[in-house]
Design an enzyme around this catalytic site. Structure first.
Site, PDB file in Angstrom:
ATOM      1  N   ASP A 151       0.829  -1.377  -0.085  1.00 35.98           N
ATOM      2  CA  ASP A 151      -0.156   0.015  -0.003  1.00 35.98           C
ATOM      3  C   ASP A 151       0.930   1.130  -0.039  1.00 35.98           C
ATOM      4  O   ASP A 151       2.042   1.198  -0.290  1.00 35.98           O
ATOM      5  CB  ASP A 151      -1.032   0.206   1.192  1.00 35.98           C
ATOM      6  CG  ASP A 151      -2.280   0.298   1.167  1.00 35.98           C
ATOM      7  OD1 ASP A 151      -2.521   1.146   0.235  1.00 35.98           O
ATOM      8  OD2 ASP A 151      -3.363  -0.172   1.416  1.00 35.98           O
ATOM      9  N   ASP A 161     -10.224   3.664  -3.429  1.00 39.56           N
ATOM     10  CA  ASP A 161     -10.950   2.459  -3.201  1.00 39.56           C
ATOM     11  C   ASP A 161     -12.556   2.300  -3.503  1.00 39.56           C
ATOM     12  O   ASP A 161     -13.049   3.451  -3.468  1.00 39.56           O
ATOM     13  CB  ASP A 161     -10.929   2.626  -1.476  1.00 39.56           C
ATOM     14  CG  ASP A 161      -9.645   2.230  -0.772  1.00 39.56           C
ATOM     15  OD1 ASP A 161      -8.691   2.223  -1.518  1.00 39.56           O
ATOM     16  OD2 ASP A 161      -9.566   2.154   0.254  1.00 39.56           O
TER      17      ASP A 161
HETATM   18  C1  GLA Z   1      -6.024   1.330   1.563  1.00 35.75           C
HETATM   19  C2  GLA Z   1      -6.057   0.511   0.322  1.00 35.75           C
HETATM   20  C3  GLA Z   1      -7.434  -0.627   0.515  1.00 35.75           C
HETATM   21  C4  GLA Z   1      -7.215  -1.443   1.869  1.00 35.75           C
HETATM   22  C5  GLA Z   1      -6.931  -0.640   2.864  1.00 35.75           C
HETATM   23  C6  GLA Z   1      -6.481  -1.187   4.072  1.00 35.75           C
HETATM   24  O1  GLA Z   1      -7.110   2.249   1.437  1.00 35.75           O
HETATM   25  O2  GLA Z   1      -6.505   0.979  -0.939  1.00 35.75           O
HETATM   26  O3  GLA Z   1      -7.320  -1.748  -0.326  1.00 35.75           O
HETATM   27  O4  GLA Z   1      -5.936  -2.198   1.729  1.00 35.75           O
HETATM   28  O5  GLA Z   1      -5.876   0.627   2.542  1.00 35.75           O
HETATM   29  O6  GLA Z   1      -6.170  -0.139   5.412  1.00 35.75           O
END
Ligand code: GLA
Length: 373
Positions: free
Chosen positions: A126, A183
């Protein structure tokens, strides 16, 4: 090559967020096998954020939260492997993960070794809490090198949401798939926004490294960690068809243990998956777009084409595709023998255009075999 076609599997985040455990992961692995998902191609079981202790152990290593994972990660990984599946985990290129657990910044090589020791096959990586001074592109290169240095094949699933114009450099940094969008949440607006944001970026996906449009929300029906609103079955059909047409990795995000029959059948739809996994891996192009009606088309192997008709409008309507926009001329002596890939229905021969009637937010996907007439 670690992955020739888009990776497929299950990820804990969309439904479970921080609420993960050894039991959940084992049961999900069981369900992937027992309900036929593994046979359909879904082979990665991925634990997302919130699996670790809040701090590193006394040796500076990441350590699993013993309340959630009492037997440790190696035992869980062994279990997943014993089912013929692959094991995925999560970390972050910043100092903390997005949910504020320890990140891998300046611990890349030791963390990669920890993952390799646990038998990890897939690392989602991430982009939260990256120090200002650090260059994100270099951090992805660094983790890719650290994973390679372990000698274990570990797929790198980069997750920087498409920031820093990542499309042109993710392949060279070593990613095998990379989140090219923010997301997803479980509603049609989010699905539509993500899909349309990718249209001019699909050229960056090809064997070895694919644009990742985020984990699927199919089957969530508004429940879980990102269940904001929920979708109906027509909307999930469009979602899955778009991810298949656009070569996105297919990571199931719902609770597969309690999935409805409709969603299970959709996620295992052979025709749509065959488009996603087509070995030519060519991107879709826009064959037609009028208001909220879109026809996306793409070349497949063996003289076949796929045409996806998407009605993103609120009312039923006919979605047009002129076959001349796909490349077919009327005097060519060729035509398309079309099949509806979702239902398997044979639709006959088409030379000029297709204009299926499609309900609000629904879609149809045709596969056309180019034949001499
Ligand atoms: C980010 C990523 C998500 C998930 C969250 C976890 O927002 O884009 O897909 O992995 O972190 O905290």
């Amino acid at each position: 090559m670690l992955t020739y076609t888009p990776p497929m599997g299950w990820n804990s985040w969309n439904t479970f967020g921080a609420n993960i455990s050894d039991k959940l992961v084992r049961e999900s692995a069981d369900a992937l096998v027992d309900l036929g998902f593994k046979d359909a191609g879904y082979n990665y079981v991925v634990i997302d954020d919130c699996w670790s202790k809040l701090e590193r152990d006394e040796n500076g290593r990441l350590a699993a939260d013993e309340k959630k994972f009492p037997y440790g990660m190696k035992a869980l990984s062994d279990y997943v492997h014993s089912k013929g599946l692959k094991f995925g985990m999560y970390s972050c290129c910043g100092v903390r993960t997005c949910a504020n657990y320890p990140g891998s910044f300046e611990h890349e090589f030791v963390d990669a070794q920890t993952f390799a020791d646990w038998g990890v096959d897939f690392l989602k990586y991430d982009f939260c809490y990256k120090p200002e001074r650090a260059n994100g592109e270099v951090l992805y290169r660094r983790m890719s090198m650290a994973l390679r240095a372990t000698g274990r094949d570990i797929l790198l699933s980069a997750c920087n949401w498409g920031v820093d114009n990542s499309g042109p450099w993710m392949r060279s940094a070593g990613a095998n798939m990379y989140r090219s969008t923010g997301d997803i949440v479980d509603n049609f607006q989010s699905i539509k926004d993500i899909a349309l944001s990718q249209v001019d970026k699909l050229c960056y996906g090809a064997p070895g490294c694919f644009n990742d449009m985020d984990m699927l929300v199919v089957g969530m029906y508004g429940k879980g960690n990102v269940g904001l609103g929920g979708c109906n079955d027509a909307e999930y059909r469009s979602h899955f068809a778009l991810w298949c047409m656009f070569n996105s990795p297919l990571m199931i995000g719902c609770d597969i243990r309690t999935l409805t029959r409709e969603s299970a059948e959709l996620l295992k739809n052979k025709g749509l998956i065959s488009i996603n996994q087509n070995l030519d891996c060519r991107p879709s192009f826009v064959a037609n777009s009028v208001d909220q009606h879109y026809a996306f088309a793409r070349q497949l192997s063996n003289n076949e084409y796929a045409v996806g008709f998407f009605n993103m409008d609120e009312t039923e309507g006919e979605v047009y595709c002129l076959l001349s926009d796909v490349g077919l001329t009327q005097d060519s002596g060729y035509a398309f023998e079309m099949t509806d890939v979702v239902t398997g229905e044979q639709l006959g021969t088409f030379r000029e255009f297709c204009h299926p009637k499609i309900g609000a937010h629904d879609c149809k996907v045709y596969k056309g075999k180019l034949v001499k007439i």
